[in-house]
Design a protein around this motif. Structure first.
Motif, PDB file in Angstrom:
ATOM      1  N   VAL A   1       0.845  -1.188   0.000  1.00  0.00           N
ATOM      2  CA  VAL A   1       0.000   0.000   0.000  1.00  0.00           C
ATOM      3  C   VAL A   1       0.884   1.244   0.000  1.00  0.00           C
ATOM      4  O   VAL A   1       1.736   1.419   0.878  1.00  0.00           O
ATOM      5  N   ARG A   2       0.676   2.101  -0.986  1.00  0.00           N
ATOM      6  CA  ARG A   2       1.436   3.344  -1.084  1.00  0.00           C
ATOM      7  C   ARG A   2       0.571   4.568  -0.756  1.00  0.00           C
ATOM      8  O   ARG A   2       1.083   5.557  -0.248  1.00  0.00           O
ATOM      9  N   GLN A   3      -0.705   4.505  -1.103  1.00  0.00           N
ATOM     10  CA  GLN A   3      -1.622   5.618  -0.845  1.00  0.00           C
ATOM     11  C   GLN A   3      -2.876   5.078  -0.177  1.00  0.00           C
ATOM     12  O   GLN A   3      -3.405   4.047  -0.600  1.00  0.00           O
ATOM     13  N   GLU A   4      -3.371   5.778   0.835  1.00  0.00           N
ATOM     14  CA  GLU A   4      -4.625   5.399   1.483  1.00  0.00           C
ATOM     15  C   GLU A   4      -5.200   6.633   2.165  1.00  0.00           C
ATOM     16  O   GLU A   4      -4.515   7.276   2.970  1.00  0.00           O
ATOM     17  N   SER A   5      -6.440   6.967   1.829  1.00  0.00           N
ATOM     18  CA  SER A   5      -7.016   8.211   2.345  1.00  0.00           C
ATOM     19  C   SER A   5      -8.524   8.213   2.127  1.00  0.00           C
ATOM     20  O   SER A   5      -9.021   7.608   1.177  1.00  0.00           O
ATOM     21  N   PRO A   6      -9.258   8.922   2.970  1.00  0.00           N
ATOM     22  CA  PRO A   6     -10.671   9.176   2.676  1.00  0.00           C
ATOM     23  C   PRO A   6     -10.801  10.355   1.713  1.00  0.00           C
ATOM     24  O   PRO A   6      -9.957  11.267   1.703  1.00  0.00           O
ATOM     25  N   THR A   7     -11.843  10.336   0.910  1.00  0.00           N
ATOM     26  CA  THR A   7     -12.074  11.462   0.007  1.00  0.00           C
ATOM     27  C   THR A   7     -12.440  12.737   0.764  1.00  0.00           C
ATOM     28  O   THR A   7     -12.410  13.820   0.176  1.00  0.00           O
ATOM     29  N   SER A   8     -12.731  12.639   2.037  1.00  0.00           N
ATOM     30  CA  SER A   8     -13.032  13.825   2.848  1.00  0.00           C
ATOM     31  C   SER A   8     -11.820  14.726   3.027  1.00  0.00           C
ATOM     32  O   SER A   8     -11.950  15.863   3.501  1.00  0.00           O
ATOM     33  N   ASP A   9     -10.624  14.248   2.639  1.00  0.00           N
ATOM     34  CA  ASP A   9      -9.413  15.064   2.786  1.00  0.00           C
ATOM     35  C   ASP A   9      -9.255  16.071   1.651  1.00  0.00           C
ATOM     36  O   ASP A   9      -8.280  16.828   1.619  1.00  0.00           O
ATOM     37  N   MET A  10     -10.220  16.112   0.710  1.00  0.00           N
ATOM     38  CA  MET A  10     -10.150  17.108  -0.361  1.00  0.00           C
ATOM     39  C   MET A  10     -10.136  18.522   0.203  1.00  0.00           C
ATOM     40  O   MET A  10     -10.836  18.833   1.175  1.00  0.00           O
ATOM     41  N   ILE A  11      -9.366  19.396  -0.434  1.00  0.00           N
ATOM     42  CA  ILE A  11      -9.375  20.823  -0.086  1.00  0.00           C
ATOM     43  C   ILE A  11     -10.591  21.491  -0.715  1.00  0.00           C
ATOM     44  O   ILE A  11     -11.325  22.221  -0.048  1.00  0.00           O
TER      45      ILE A  11
END
Length: 284
Positions: free
Chosen positions: A212-222
């Protein structure tokens, strides 16, 4: 509802409704045909007929899935739109934009969800970016933030493959470094907007060879999806089938120099939307 473009062996491309591990041919439904882009404005009207379609059915594992939309007029991406990624870039000396920063991916880069990604001979800095793709469903201009969801047909998984040295040195506008052939794999199908309660509450993950290189919720959008659509439509008319890649989280290869190489397998997945997986090969 999940709609895919697919073919059986070397047969013609068809449209299909995906239900679990099977796909049902809907191309024979009156008004449907074989172009997903063409029917996007009418998806609401066609919905009941598509859901009731009982055409030939196939196990997903026995068909070839193609890019859900292979012929958009525009493929646009927003840069540094995740908080942790923007901070990652700032630490590398790239200033955080003070407004939305958009670029073109030429539509000739589009590839299927399981097609090979070509590593170009002219670069050793081939990078990956998992992103939530938004597909526009209605011709629209000057869309208010509060109305933006009404013009969305659905969502798909994208990998905004990037050639970093061309971005930084050989094409400062980003266009060339984002547009090499095969560097726009999308899919595996279009998930219609009504199936997603909140597109800003999905988890994204990208792995290379299982790591795994990237993992995030889409709520982290600016800037959220609706702000993006409102911003873009101040400038241009968005058309059915246009694809918006809405930003990538931290963990890209550039800060560490861990770039893709032939033999690597890249898997990008988003909760509720499925996954795409692409093998990296040397460009022919």
């Amino acid at each position: 509802m999940k709609i895919a473009r697919f073919r059986v062996a070397d047969g013609p491309v068809r449209l299909g409704r995906v239900d679990g591990d099977r796909i049902t041919d809907i191309s024979g439904v009156p008004g449907v045909g074989t172009s997903l882009r063409a029917i996007l404005p009418e998806l609401g009207t066609l919905r009941d007929a598509v859901l009731a379609a009982d055409g030939p059915s196939h196990a997903l594992g026995t068909v070839v899935l193609e890019a859900p939309v292979d012929d958009p007029q525009k493929y646009l991406g927003i840069g540094m739109n995740y908080k942790e990624h923007a901070e990652e870039a700032r630490r590398a000396g790239v200033p955080i934009p003070t407004s939305q920063m958009w670029f073109n991916k030429q539509v000739s880069c589009i590839a299927g969800p399981y097609d090979a990604i070509h590593k170009p001979a002219v670069s050793d800095e081939l990078d990956y970016e998992v992103e939530l793709g938004v597909v526009i469903g209605q011709r629209c201009r000057h869309v208010a933030v509060e109305d933006a969801r009404s013009v969305i047909a659905g969502y798909l998984v994208t990998n905004d493959v990037s050639v970093r040295d061309w971005l930084a040195k050989r094409s400062p506008t980003f266009t060339l470094g984002k547009s090499f052939d095969t560097h726009g794999p999308i899919g595996p199908w279009l998930t219609t907007d009504d199936e997603i309660a909140d597109p800003h509450d999905l988890r994204m993950r990208l792995s290379v060879n299982g790591e795994v290189r990237q993992e995030s919720p889409t709520s982290d959008m600016i800037y959220d999806i609706y702000q993006q659509i409102a911003y873009l439509t101040q400038v241009m008319t968005l058309m059915p089938g246009d694809i918006l890649a809405t930003g990538t989280p931290a963990g890209i290869g550039a800060p560490t120099g861990r770039f893709l190489k032939p033999g690597d397998t890249v898997r990008a997945e988003i909760e509720g939307l499925g996954a795409i997986e692409n093998h990296v090969v040397a460009a022919p």
